[in-house]
Write an enzyme that holds these catalytic residues in place. Structure first.
Site, PDB file in Angstrom:
ATOM      1  N   ARG A 143       0.294  -0.154   2.114  1.00 53.08           N
ATOM      2  CA  ARG A 143      -1.048   0.695   0.505  1.00 53.08           C
ATOM      3  C   ARG A 143       0.518   0.557  -0.677  1.00 53.08           C
ATOM      4  NH1 ARG A 143      -2.867  -2.226   3.758  1.00 53.08           N
ATOM      5  NH2 ARG A 143      -4.007  -2.132   5.233  1.00 53.08           N
TER       6      ARG A 143
ATOM      7  N   SER B 183     -12.145   2.480   2.365  1.00 48.35           N
ATOM      8  CA  SER B 183     -11.643   3.078   2.936  1.00 48.35           C
ATOM      9  C   SER B 183     -10.704   3.916   2.005  1.00 48.35           C
ATOM     10  CB  SER B 183     -10.363   2.628   3.932  1.00 48.35           C
ATOM     11  OG  SER B 183     -10.897   1.517   4.850  1.00 48.35           O
TER      12      SER B 183
ATOM     13  N   GLU C 242      -6.117   6.845  -0.022  1.00 45.93           N
ATOM     14  CA  GLU C 242      -5.418   5.297  -0.031  1.00 45.93           C
ATOM     15  C   GLU C 242      -6.295   4.713  -1.636  1.00 45.93           C
ATOM     16  OE1 GLU C 242      -6.314   2.311   2.960  1.00 45.93           O
ATOM     17  OE2 GLU C 242      -7.165   1.208   1.488  1.00 45.93           O
TER      18      GLU C 242
HETATM   19  C1  LIG Z   1     -16.370  -2.822   0.858  1.00 50.35           C
HETATM   20  C2  LIG Z   1     -14.036  -2.427   0.649  1.00 50.35           C
HETATM   21  C3  LIG Z   1     -13.702  -3.304   1.515  1.00 50.35           C
HETATM   22  C4  LIG Z   1     -12.225  -2.915   1.325  1.00 50.35           C
HETATM   23  N1  LIG Z   1     -11.327  -3.409   1.865  1.00 50.35           N
HETATM   24  C5  LIG Z   1     -10.011  -2.932   2.606  1.00 50.35           C
HETATM   25  C6  LIG Z   1      -8.993  -3.682   2.973  1.00 50.35           C
HETATM   26  O1  LIG Z   1      -9.321  -3.961   4.297  1.00 50.35           O
HETATM   27  N2  LIG Z   1      -8.029  -3.623   3.086  1.00 50.35           N
HETATM   28  C7  LIG Z   1      -7.004  -3.116   2.197  1.00 50.35           C
HETATM   29  O2  LIG Z   1      -6.114  -3.358   1.644  1.00 50.35           O
HETATM   30  N3  LIG Z   1      -8.094  -2.805   0.780  1.00 50.35           N
HETATM   31  C8  LIG Z   1      -9.739  -2.871   0.999  1.00 50.35           C
HETATM   32  N4  LIG Z   1     -10.231  -2.514   0.147  1.00 50.35           N
HETATM   33  C9  LIG Z   1      -9.764  -2.045  -1.089  1.00 50.35           C
HETATM   34  C10 LIG Z   1      -9.536  -3.108  -2.128  1.00 50.35           C
HETATM   35  O3  LIG Z   1      -9.746  -3.772  -2.253  1.00 50.35           O
HETATM   36  C11 LIG Z   1      -8.113  -2.845  -2.310  1.00 50.35           C
HETATM   37  O4  LIG Z   1      -6.929  -1.747  -2.103  1.00 50.35           O
HETATM   38  C12 LIG Z   1      -7.628  -3.814  -3.403  1.00 50.35           C
HETATM   39  O5  LIG Z   1      -6.709  -4.774  -3.894  1.00 50.35           O
HETATM   40  C13 LIG Z   1      -7.811  -3.499  -4.748  1.00 50.35           C
HETATM   41  O6  LIG Z   1      -7.475  -4.644  -6.026  1.00 50.35           O
HETATM   42  P1  LIG Z   1      -8.745  -3.957  -7.626  1.00 50.35           P
HETATM   43  O7  LIG Z   1      -8.145  -5.687  -8.146  1.00 50.35           O
HETATM   44  O8  LIG Z   1      -9.416  -4.076  -6.711  1.00 50.35           O
HETATM   45  O9  LIG Z   1      -7.316  -2.866  -7.389  1.00 50.35           O
HETATM   46  P2  LIG Z   1      -8.127  -1.782  -8.486  1.00 50.35           P
HETATM   47  O10 LIG Z   1      -8.962  -0.913  -7.774  1.00 50.35           O
HETATM   48  O11 LIG Z   1      -8.643  -2.269 -10.120  1.00 50.35           O
HETATM   49  O12 LIG Z   1      -6.410  -0.933  -8.897  1.00 50.35           O
HETATM   50  C14 LIG Z   1      -6.137  -0.346  -7.649  1.00 50.35           C
HETATM   51  C15 LIG Z   1      -4.586  -0.136  -8.123  1.00 50.35           C
HETATM   52  O13 LIG Z   1      -4.008  -1.788  -8.659  1.00 50.35           O
HETATM   53  C16 LIG Z   1      -3.648  -1.040  -9.947  1.00 50.35           C
HETATM   54  N5  LIG Z   1      -3.664  -2.704 -10.656  1.00 50.35           N
HETATM   55  C17 LIG Z   1      -4.822  -2.943 -10.485  1.00 50.35           C
HETATM   56  N6  LIG Z   1      -4.549  -4.879 -10.875  1.00 50.35           N
HETATM   57  C18 LIG Z   1      -3.533  -4.607 -11.636  1.00 50.35           C
HETATM   58  C19 LIG Z   1      -1.972  -5.941 -12.113  1.00 50.35           C
HETATM   59  N7  LIG Z   1      -2.834  -6.553 -12.300  1.00 50.35           N
HETATM   60  N8  LIG Z   1      -0.937  -5.304 -12.468  1.00 50.35           N
HETATM   61  C20 LIG Z   1      -0.191  -4.136 -12.195  1.00 50.35           C
HETATM   62  N9  LIG Z   1      -1.164  -2.656 -11.855  1.00 50.35           N
HETATM   63  C21 LIG Z   1      -2.731  -3.409 -11.329  1.00 50.35           C
HETATM   64  C22 LIG Z   1      -4.541  -0.240 -10.855  1.00 50.35           C
HETATM   65  O14 LIG Z   1      -3.788   0.299 -12.303  1.00 50.35           O
HETATM   66  C23 LIG Z   1      -4.965   1.206  -9.818  1.00 50.35           C
HETATM   67  O15 LIG Z   1      -3.618   1.135  -9.893  1.00 50.35           O
HETATM   68  C24 LIG Z   1     -11.616  -2.084   0.410  1.00 50.35           C
HETATM   69  C25 LIG Z   1     -12.310  -1.991  -1.318  1.00 50.35           C
HETATM   70  C26 LIG Z   1     -13.959  -1.855  -1.046  1.00 50.35           C
HETATM   71  C27 LIG Z   1     -14.643  -1.997  -2.055  1.00 50.35           C
END
Ligand SMILES: Cc1cc2nc3c(=O)[nH]c(=O)nc-3n(C[C@H](O)[C@H](O)[C@H](O)COP(=O)(O)OP(=O)(O)OC[C@H]3O[C@@H](n4cnc5c(N)ncnc54)[C@H](O)[C@@H]3O)c2cc1C
Length: 296
Positions: A169, A219, A289
């Protein structure tokens, strides 16, 4: 101060409520909120921040952040409209804002295997690369070839996956303050029926085990070596514990759900309480996380 500043290709709004753009449905406002639809928009946004000496925060799908109640100073770059997906042989290239789930579905349509694990991860491609997102034994690191990134001066370059320090992560993208513009995944030809079956199996597992009916950020904590977070929290008797509108899910203790009207303050107080109780009982220091951003 509310309004819209037009830049050549993108709009920057002011004082925008981030609860409308995050999965937890909470948090304060962004001073400036730039919705980018192209790489040029992203560059213009970076230069907008640079010219005014404002901090820049990237927001993807908002599925892994808790925005504090005071909101975010400076500029928030919102990427989900930067979402083209292209294919070349066994390689899929997706822009930073493309939903990871769509990339996984595209792979299935093409009979390419390797991204089944991602079929229920609700983030953008950029967020997934930053986080090295993973599930059910797979992670981004297994399939990522390279990422195209922009630095804080607006310069664009390609970084090989091996140079992204992808770990559990984590990656070096946050440290370098890069913006992921696109990512290329190298997959393998597979049996379309087997790919479909695996994605259905993982989707079923998620529905059974996760409280998908409530807002959450997935999580909350990283898995400490040799332990499982959910069972430890459950063993502390914390399932259902509530502070304000934030509740330790009764379905999966590793999730904190917004049962209505939760604030970031509620979430953070609950996180602290969970950490304290787990440490007391197991001597394990939980680490979040989820990314906690913004100001109180
Ligand atoms: C119901 C649910 C289930 C989930 N299951 C999982 C799972 O099974 N496995 C898992 O790993 N995660 C899981 N997650 C967490 C999440 O979906 C992941 O971590 C996902 O990769 C985050 O992407 P995001 O675009 O939503 O990032 P955001 O929440 O928008 O941002 C997260 C971080 O990434 C940075 N960021 C986002 N986009 C960029 C970009 N283009 N360039 C640079 N930095 C950027 C942001 O600044 C921030 O620091 C889950 C979340 C939920 C709500």
């Amino acid at each position: 101060m509310k309004g819209t500043t037009m830049l050549p290709n993108c709009d920057i709004r002011t004082d925008v409520p981030l609860k409308d753009y995050t999965f937890t449905r909470l948090g304060g406002n962004a001073d400036y909120f730039s919705t980018v639809r192209s790489i040029e928009d992203a560059r213009q946004t970076v230069l907008f921040a640079l010219d005014r000496d404002l901090p820049l925060t990237v927001l993807g799908n908002g599925s892994n952040v808790i925005v504090r109640d005071g909101g975010i100073r400076g500029v928030v770059m919102y990427t989900p409209h930067l979402s083209a997906i292209t294919v070349s042989g066994t390689q899929i290239t997706a822009e930073g804002g493309a939903p990871l789930i769509s990339v996984s579905q595209k792979a299935r349509e093409l009979g390419l295997t390797g991204l089944e694990f991602a079929c229920g991860i609700p983030g953008s491609v950029g967020g997934a690369v930053v986080m090295n997102a993973g599930a059910y034994g797979g992670e981004i690191k297994d399939v990522l070839t390279r990422a195209c990134v922009m630095d804080e001066n607006g310069d664009i370059f390609t970084v090989e996956a091996a140079d992204l320090e992808l770990g559990y992560r984590t990656s070096n993208i946050e440290k370098n303050r890069w913006i992921v513009l696109s990512a290329t995944f190298d997959l393998k030809p597979g049996d379309p029926k087997a790919i479909q079956a695996e994605m259905e199996r993982l989707t079923r597992l998620r529905r059974e085990k996760q409280p998908l009916e409530y807002p959450s950020c997935g999580s909350v904590f990283k898995r400490p070596k040799g332990h499982y977070v959910g069972p430890m929290i459950e063993a502390c008797g914390l399932k259902g514990l509530r502070i304000g509108g934030a509740e330790v899910s009764t379905k999966h203790a590793g999730f904190i759900v917004n049962k209505g009207g939760a604030t970031a303050k509620d979430y953070l107080a609950l996180i602290d309480e969970i950490k304290r109780r787990v440490y007391e009982k197991f001597g394990v220091k939980l680490e979040t996380e989820v990314r906690i951003i913004g100001e109180d």
